[in-house]
Design an enzyme around this catalytic site. Structure first.
Site, PDB file in Angstrom:
ATOM      1  N   GLY A  44       0.825  -1.208   0.000  1.00  0.00           N
ATOM      2  CA  GLY A  44       0.000   0.000   0.000  1.00  0.00           C
ATOM      3  C   GLY A  44       0.857   1.255   0.000  1.00  0.00           C
ATOM      4  N   ALA A  45       1.838   1.283   0.907  1.00  0.00           N
ATOM      5  CA  ALA A  45       2.705   2.461   1.007  1.00  0.00           C
ATOM      6  C   ALA A  45       3.453   2.685  -0.298  1.00  0.00           C
ATOM      7  CB  ALA A  45       3.685   2.274   2.161  1.00  0.00           C
ATOM      8  N   GLU A 143      -2.789  -7.005   2.095  1.00  0.00           N
ATOM      9  CA  GLU A 143      -1.905  -7.095   3.256  1.00  0.00           C
ATOM     10  C   GLU A 143      -2.572  -6.586   4.532  1.00  0.00           C
ATOM     11  OE1 GLU A 143       2.618  -7.022   1.499  1.00  0.00           O
ATOM     12  OE2 GLU A 143       1.712  -5.081   1.923  1.00  0.00           O
ATOM     13  N   ASN A 188      -0.411  -9.864 -10.799  1.00  0.00           N
ATOM     14  CA  ASN A 188       0.669 -10.269 -11.695  1.00  0.00           C
ATOM     15  C   ASN A 188       0.368 -11.690 -12.169  1.00  0.00           C
ATOM     16  OD1 ASN A 188       1.529 -12.087  -9.721  1.00  0.00           O
ATOM     17  ND2 ASN A 188       3.210 -10.795  -9.010  1.00  0.00           N
ATOM     18  N   GLY A 226       5.673  -8.745 -16.338  1.00  0.00           N
ATOM     19  CA  GLY A 226       7.102  -8.410 -16.332  1.00  0.00           C
ATOM     20  C   GLY A 226       7.511  -7.782 -17.654  1.00  0.00           C
ATOM     21  N   THR A 252      12.045  -5.824  -6.821  1.00  0.00           N
ATOM     22  CA  THR A 252      11.211  -5.615  -5.627  1.00  0.00           C
ATOM     23  C   THR A 252      10.371  -4.346  -5.776  1.00  0.00           C
ATOM     24  OG1 THR A 252      13.060  -6.528  -4.368  1.00  0.00           O
ATOM     25  CG2 THR A 252      11.247  -5.578  -3.110  1.00  0.00           C
ATOM     26  N   ASP A 256       4.154  -2.790  -7.501  1.00  0.00           N
ATOM     27  CA  ASP A 256       3.535  -1.647  -6.816  1.00  0.00           C
ATOM     28  C   ASP A 256       3.757  -0.348  -7.594  1.00  0.00           C
ATOM     29  OD1 ASP A 256       2.786  -3.389  -4.775  1.00  0.00           O
ATOM     30  OD2 ASP A 256       4.689  -3.096  -3.739  1.00  0.00           O
ATOM     31  N   GLY A 291      16.244  -1.390  -4.487  1.00  0.00           N
ATOM     32  CA  GLY A 291      15.327  -0.991  -3.432  1.00  0.00           C
ATOM     33  C   GLY A 291      13.884  -0.986  -3.916  1.00  0.00           C
ATOM     34  N   SER A 295      13.608   2.931  -5.795  1.00  0.00           N
ATOM     35  CA  SER A 295      13.793   2.680  -7.235  1.00  0.00           C
ATOM     36  C   SER A 295      12.754   3.422  -8.083  1.00  0.00           C
ATOM     37  CB  SER A 295      13.677   1.171  -7.514  1.00  0.00           C
ATOM     38  OG  SER A 295      12.335   0.729  -7.362  1.00  0.00           O
TER      39      SER A 295
HETATM   40  O1  RIB Z   1       5.594  -5.566  -3.314  1.00  0.00           O
HETATM   41  C1  RIB Z   1       6.768  -5.343  -2.576  1.00  0.00           C
HETATM   42  C2  RIB Z   1       6.433  -5.177  -1.139  1.00  0.00           C
HETATM   43  O2  RIB Z   1       5.899  -6.387  -0.643  1.00  0.00           O
HETATM   44  C3  RIB Z   1       7.596  -4.864  -0.251  1.00  0.00           C
HETATM   45  O3  RIB Z   1       7.778  -3.480  -0.089  1.00  0.00           O
HETATM   46  C4  RIB Z   1       7.271  -5.582   1.039  1.00  0.00           C
HETATM   47  O4  RIB Z   1       7.134  -4.731   2.150  1.00  0.00           O
HETATM   48  C5  RIB Z   1       5.996  -6.370   0.765  1.00  0.00           C
HETATM   49  O5  RIB Z   1       4.879  -5.740   1.243  1.00  0.00           O
END
Ligand code: RIB
Length: 308
Positions: A44-45, A143, A188, A226, A252, A256, A291, A295
Site C-alpha cells: 500500500g505504502a 496485506e 501479476n 514483467g 522488488t 507496486d 530498493g 527505485s
Molecule cells: O511488493 C513489494 C512489497 O511487498 C515490499 O515493499 C514488502 O514490504 C511487501 O509488502
C-alpha cells in the site's frame, strides 16, 4: 483544494530489510550477502508513494507501530506529500516488516510480518469514508485484514469511486465479493494463476485468465507480465500491451510501481489501456534501480510524453 488527481490507498506499510545475495540459500545453509538496504515498503505504502511521485494528491490509510520504524514511515509519507491524517499508530504491535532477499538476477523472495497493519479495524477505516468518497480512485491490496479491505471497497463502490484491487500477496480464497467490487483487478501472472487455478505462463494464458476473472465478476482486468508488458481486458476486448526488455537489477516493488502509476493515470482521466501502457514504462524504470520506493522515478525524471 488542489486540482491534482485524487487517489486514496488503503493498505499496508512495512519496513523492507533487503539483502542482496548471489542466490537464495538452501534450507539450513548460511550464505554471505553482498549488500543490505533498509527502506520504506509495504504494497500500500509503495503504491501511495508512486502515485504521489507522479503528481497525485494521495491519502494513505494504514496503521503503524509506535516505534522507530513507524516514526520513520510517517516521516517518509510526509516527505512525499502523502496525506497522513488517516495513518494511525498503535502501542499494541510493531510496525510491519518485510525481510527480502534479492538474487543476482534481480529476483526476490519476501516474507511479510504485517504487525500493526493487522490491527487496522473496520471502525477505524470507516473514519476515512469522506476521504475515500472524495477520491477519483481507491487502491487496495491484500496485506490488511480482509474485512477492512472489503469495507474500503464497499464504501468506494457506494460512492461511485473507481476501485483498483491488486490481489497481492496471492491467495486462493479471495472472497467473490472482492472480485465483484473491483472495477480494475490488477494481479501479476503468479497471482492470476492462484486466482484461476491455472498456470499463467504466456500472453495467451493471460488472455484466458483475464476473461475468467471478468466472468467471475471483476469489472476489468490488467495482468502484469514483467518484461512482456501486460494484458488488459475491458469492455469485451482483451489486448496485449507490450513491455520493454530491460536488464533488471532489483524487481522488488515493481508491481507496486505499476499499480501506483495506474491509479495515478486513471485518476488523471486516462483510459485503462493508456494508463496500463504508461504504468508499464514506469515499472520498467523501477527494476533498473535497487530498493523498493528508492527505485521509483520522480515525475521530473520521466519523459514528458508520458504526461501529455
Ligand atoms: O511488493 C513489494 C512489497 O511487498 C515490499 O515493499 C514488502 O514490504 C511487501 O509488502
Amino acid at each position: 483544494m488542489s486540482s491534482a488527481p485524487r487517489v486514496c490507498v488503503v493498505g499496508a506499510a512495512n519496513i523492507d530489510l533487503i539483502s542482496y545475495v548471489p542466490r537464495l540459500p538452501e534450507m539450513g545453509e548460511t550464505l554471505h550477502g553482498s549488500a543490505f538496504q533498509l527502506g520504506y515498503g509495504g504494497k500500500g505504502a509503495n503504491q501511495a508513494v508512486m502515485a504521489a511521485k507522479l503528481g497525485a494528491a494521495v491519502t494513505m490509510v494504514t496503521k503503524l507501530g509506535r516505534d522507530v520504524f513507524g516514526e520513520g514511515t510517517m516521516d517518509n509519507f510526509r516527505r512525499w506529500n502523502v496525506d497522513v491524517s488517516h495513518v494511525l499508530m498503535t502501542d499494541e504491535a510493531f510496525s510491519g516488516v518485510a525481510p527480502i532477499m534479492v538474487d543476482a538476477e534481480g529476483r526476490n523472495s519476501i516474507v511479510i510480518v504485517t504487525g500493526a497493519n493487522d490491527l487496522l479495524s473496520v471502525a477505524e477505516l470507516d473514519r476515512a469514508h469522506p476521504v475515500i468518497a472524495a477520491s477519483a480512485v481507491l487502491a487496495c491490496q491484500l496485506e490488511l485484514p480482509m474485512e477492512t479491505t472489503l469495507r474500503a471497497l464497499r464504501i468506494a463502490r457506494a460512492e461511485g469511486v473507481r476501485t483498483v484491487l491488486n490481489p497481492a500477496p496471492a491467495r486462493d480464497d479471495l472472497p467473490a465479493e472482492a472480485l465483484e467490487l473491483s472495477d480494475v483487478l490488477c494481479p501479476n501472472q503468479g497471482e492470476a494463476a492462484v486466482l484461476t487455478g491455472k498456470p499463467v505462463e504466456s500472453i495467451e494464458d493471460a488472455f484466458a485468465a483475464a476473461r475468467a476473472l471478468i466472468d467471475r465478476g471483476a469489472g476489468s482486468v490488467v495482468i502484469t507480465l514483467g518484461e512482456l508488458g501486460c494484458v488488459v481486458a475491458a469492455d469485451d476486448e482483451v489486448q496485449h500491451v507490450e513491455g520493454s526488455a530491460v536488464s533488471a537489477t532489483d524487481t522488488t516493488g515493481a508491481g507496486d510501481a505499476f499499480v501506483g502509476a495506474l491509479a495515478y493515470f486513471l485518476a488523471a482521466g486516462r483510459s485503462l489501456r493508456e494508463g496500463a501502457s504508461r504504468a508499464t514504462a514506469i515499472a520498467a524504470r523501477s527494476v533498473q534501480r535497487r530498493g523498493t520506493q528508492t527505485s521509483y522515478p520522480d515525475r521530473a525524471d520521466l519523459p514528458a510524453e508520458l504526461f501529455n
